[in-house]
Design a protein around this motif. Structure first.
Motif, PDB file in Angstrom:
ATOM      1  N   TRP A  73      -7.102   0.970   6.879  1.00  0.00           N
ATOM      2  CA  TRP A  73      -6.697   1.229   5.286  1.00  0.00           C
ATOM      3  C   TRP A  73      -7.599   0.779   4.610  1.00  0.00           C
ATOM      4  O   TRP A  73      -7.530   0.854   3.171  1.00  0.00           O
ATOM      5  CB  TRP A  73      -5.517   0.123   4.925  1.00  0.00           C
ATOM      6  CG  TRP A  73      -4.201   0.307   5.649  1.00  0.00           C
ATOM      7  CD1 TRP A  73      -3.920   1.673   5.992  1.00  0.00           C
ATOM      8  CD2 TRP A  73      -3.117  -0.537   5.954  1.00  0.00           C
ATOM      9  NE1 TRP A  73      -2.604   1.499   6.585  1.00  0.00           N
ATOM     10  CE2 TRP A  73      -2.138   0.255   6.477  1.00  0.00           C
ATOM     11  CE3 TRP A  73      -2.959  -1.808   5.828  1.00  0.00           C
ATOM     12  CZ2 TRP A  73      -1.018  -0.443   7.003  1.00  0.00           C
ATOM     13  CZ3 TRP A  73      -1.843  -2.587   6.224  1.00  0.00           C
ATOM     14  CH2 TRP A  73      -0.865  -1.675   6.774  1.00  0.00           C
ATOM     15  N   ARG A  74      -9.122   0.504   4.678  1.00  0.00           N
ATOM     16  CA  ARG A  74      -9.759   0.060   3.768  1.00  0.00           C
ATOM     17  C   ARG A  74     -10.304   1.105   2.917  1.00  0.00           C
ATOM     18  O   ARG A  74     -10.287   0.795   1.561  1.00  0.00           O
ATOM     19  CB  ARG A  74     -11.491   0.039   4.686  1.00  0.00           C
ATOM     20  CG  ARG A  74     -12.661  -0.387   3.722  1.00  0.00           C
ATOM     21  CD  ARG A  74     -12.372  -1.613   3.050  1.00  0.00           C
ATOM     22  NE  ARG A  74     -13.356  -2.035   2.046  1.00  0.00           N
ATOM     23  CZ  ARG A  74     -13.606  -1.737   0.634  1.00  0.00           C
ATOM     24  NH1 ARG A  74     -12.169  -1.135   0.095  1.00  0.00           N
ATOM     25  NH2 ARG A  74     -14.303  -2.123   0.070  1.00  0.00           N
ATOM     26  N   LYS A  75     -10.403   2.382   3.015  1.00  0.00           N
ATOM     27  CA  LYS A  75     -10.623   3.289   2.028  1.00  0.00           C
ATOM     28  C   LYS A  75      -9.458   3.642   1.127  1.00  0.00           C
ATOM     29  O   LYS A  75      -9.735   4.391   0.168  1.00  0.00           O
ATOM     30  CB  LYS A  75     -11.031   4.710   2.825  1.00  0.00           C
ATOM     31  CG  LYS A  75     -12.446   4.561   3.416  1.00  0.00           C
ATOM     32  CD  LYS A  75     -13.086   5.731   3.810  1.00  0.00           C
ATOM     33  CE  LYS A  75     -14.471   5.695   4.681  1.00  0.00           C
ATOM     34  NZ  LYS A  75     -15.366   5.502   4.093  1.00  0.00           N
ATOM     35  N   GLN A  76      -8.306   3.152   1.434  1.00  0.00           N
ATOM     36  CA  GLN A  76      -7.206   3.336   0.473  1.00  0.00           C
ATOM     37  C   GLN A  76      -6.982   2.181  -0.627  1.00  0.00           C
ATOM     38  O   GLN A  76      -6.079   2.494  -1.372  1.00  0.00           O
ATOM     39  CB  GLN A  76      -5.736   3.358   1.504  1.00  0.00           C
ATOM     40  CG  GLN A  76      -5.866   4.494   2.597  1.00  0.00           C
ATOM     41  CD  GLN A  76      -4.666   4.338   3.155  1.00  0.00           C
ATOM     42  OE1 GLN A  76      -4.499   4.517   4.654  1.00  0.00           O
ATOM     43  NE2 GLN A  76      -3.326   4.615   2.559  1.00  0.00           N
ATOM     44  N   VAL A  77      -7.890   1.226  -0.336  1.00  0.00           N
ATOM     45  CA  VAL A  77      -7.511   0.353  -1.374  1.00  0.00           C
ATOM     46  C   VAL A  77      -9.143  -0.324  -1.973  1.00  0.00           C
ATOM     47  O   VAL A  77     -10.279   0.147  -1.389  1.00  0.00           O
ATOM     48  CB  VAL A  77      -6.977  -1.129  -0.596  1.00  0.00           C
ATOM     49  CG1 VAL A  77      -5.850  -0.631   0.020  1.00  0.00           C
ATOM     50  CG2 VAL A  77      -8.134  -1.595   0.536  1.00  0.00           C
ATOM     51  N   ASN A 114      -3.159  -0.844  -4.752  1.00  0.00           N
ATOM     52  CA  ASN A 114      -4.343  -0.484  -4.241  1.00  0.00           C
ATOM     53  C   ASN A 114      -5.336  -1.610  -4.648  1.00  0.00           C
ATOM     54  O   ASN A 114      -6.509  -1.157  -4.191  1.00  0.00           O
ATOM     55  CB  ASN A 114      -4.741   1.132  -4.631  1.00  0.00           C
ATOM     56  CG  ASN A 114      -5.085   1.097  -6.007  1.00  0.00           C
ATOM     57  OD1 ASN A 114      -5.140   0.203  -6.831  1.00  0.00           O
ATOM     58  ND2 ASN A 114      -6.012   2.228  -6.654  1.00  0.00           N
ATOM     59  N   ILE A 136       0.725  -1.284  -0.133  1.00  0.00           N
ATOM     60  CA  ILE A 136      -0.193   0.082  -0.082  1.00  0.00           C
ATOM     61  C   ILE A 136       0.898   1.169   0.077  1.00  0.00           C
ATOM     62  O   ILE A 136       0.708   2.232  -0.677  1.00  0.00           O
ATOM     63  CB  ILE A 136      -0.870   0.064   1.235  1.00  0.00           C
ATOM     64  CG1 ILE A 136      -2.112  -1.197   1.175  1.00  0.00           C
ATOM     65  CG2 ILE A 136      -1.549   1.485   1.325  1.00  0.00           C
ATOM     66  CD1 ILE A 136      -3.048  -1.241   2.337  1.00  0.00           C
ATOM     67  N   SER A 137       1.889   1.158   0.763  1.00  0.00           N
ATOM     68  CA  SER A 137       3.015   2.530   0.783  1.00  0.00           C
ATOM     69  C   SER A 137       3.671   2.800  -0.426  1.00  0.00           C
ATOM     70  O   SER A 137       3.996   3.686  -0.581  1.00  0.00           O
ATOM     71  CB  SER A 137       3.695   2.267   2.148  1.00  0.00           C
ATOM     72  OG  SER A 137       4.644   1.125   1.768  1.00  0.00           O
TER      73      SER A 137
END
Length: 387
Positions: free
Chosen positions: A67-71, A43, A38-39
């Motif tokens: 992290w849900r909304k980042q992926v 995504n 992720i970093s």
């Protein structure tokens, strides 16, 4: 990292092969890998109902770290286990619980084999169910994953306004499975293509014959076999996202470095010649020299000759289990079967084969190797599902 379609990173995380500790997923290592991915721009995370422990592990890591909304989460509907819309709803809610979320970004019909299975789902009421899920925001995108030939794949593409599709594709499957023909047809229709098995489960890396490894090593451009294989895919604008089951930090870091430096159309003529030489080296180890051209088709009994020979060769080049699994998916898990034992030995196929393969004899070899007692038990059990 580049994003080509639907906001998906060009490198996606295949969650079927999370690292294990004994028989269970190693949550500490899995969290470290997901965090690094992720970093560094990944995504898109792909899992499935039948991947043991995968949905639950992914959901736990994302929830723990916020992290849900980042992926984007992609998971799959096991249509082969479902008999009714009520049953589908129960499975879907179970998936949301496992993933610790109230929506799925991408939902796939898992291993959708042909038009007849889709027609069964339509009669069951899936179109209305999909509309409801879209309206409620529980599903953003609808697609399907596929194993089989290009003609049936293109037929499926025409049956519904899919948001995306997922196929096995790599430089050895260029003219088998959905193949370049199918991938480019999807692109023409504006349907993003997600690629699975980009390295054929390791066949195109550590499984390469020595001659293939030497060809890559001697090339002017210095890359690992994995980087060669991934760049071949990203070289094509029709490919939106490539999934990789990265179970170690070393593999993850290498694939990210590759993904961050690629661009479509970058492969030179000389590099294409390197691929041709490697493919030739692999083909030297193949039992039946079928190129997947399809001139033997259609068979009057529906036998998928190119697909069958690909699975048979994979049972030697990859592993017996790999070949058997693909044979079941590509010939047997469907309403109208296309397996080798349907052959009536009419010989029409051999009249059109440019490789002059003794196809009838080859199909007998396939029956002997792959339609063994274990196959027959599985095939009998699948009859009740695929009808």
């Amino acid at each position: 990292m580049e994003q080509r379609k639907l906001g998906m990173s060009i490198l996606g995380y295949g969650c079927m092969r999370f690292p294990k500790k004994g028989s269970r997923i190693d949550m500490k290592k899995t969290e470290e890998l997901i965090a690094y991915g992720i970093s560094h721009g990944i995504n898109y995370f792909d899992t499935a109902y039948i991947y043991k422990g995968s949905e639950k592990a992914l959901g736990a890591v994302l929830a723990k770290n916020g992290w849900r909304k980042q992926v984007m989460i992609a998971t799959k509907m096991p249509h082969y286990l479902i008999k009714s819309i009520e049953g589908l709803e129960k499975v879907f809610q179970e998936q949301l619980d496992r993933l610790q979320t109230d929506y799925v970004d991408s939902y796939l019909m898992h291993m959708l084999p042909d038009a007849k299975i889709w027609e069964r789902l339509v009669k069951m009421g899936i179109l209305h169910w999909i509309e409801e899920k879209r309206a409620s925001g529980q599903i953003k995108y609808i697609g399907f994953s596929y194993h089989g030939g290009s003609s049936q794949f293109m037929e499926l593409l025409d049956l519904y306004p899919w948001d995306f599709c997922q196929v096995q594709y790599n430089y050895m499957d260029e003219h088998s499975q959905a193949g370049r023909r199918g991938v480019e047809y999807a692109a023409e229709k504006g349907i993003p293509v997600i690629v699975m098995e980009p390295l054929r489960g390791g066949l195109l890396t550590e499984g390469l014959p020595q001659k293939g490894k030497e060809t890559f090593a001697e090339a002017e451009t210095k890359r690992s076999p994995a980087e060669w294989g991934l760049r071949w895919l990203w070289n094509q604008p029709a490919v939106s996202t490539v999934l990789s089951g990265m179970d170690s930090m070393e593999i993850l870091q290498e694939n990210i470095r590759t993904a961050q430096s690629v661009k479509a159309g970058e492969i030179t003529d000389e590099e294409h010649r390197v691929f041709a030489s490697v493919k030739a080296a692999i083909n030297e180890t193949i039992k039946i020299p079928c190129t997947g051209c399809g001139y033997c088709q259609p068979c009057p009994k529906g036998v998928d000759i190119p697909g069958i020979f690909r699975c048979y060769n994979a049972s030697y080049a990859d592993s017996f289990i790999t070949g058997m699994r693909e044979y079941l998916m590509c010939t047997t898990f469907r309403v109208q079967r296309t397996n080798a034992s349907l052959c009536i030995r009419c010989g029409k196929c051999e009249m059109h084969c440019p490789q002059e393969i003794a196809i009838r004899g080859g199909l007998q070899q396939v029956v002997k190797r792959l339609e063994n007692p274990a196959y027959k038990v599985i095939a009998l059990g699948s009859k009740a599902v695929f009808r």
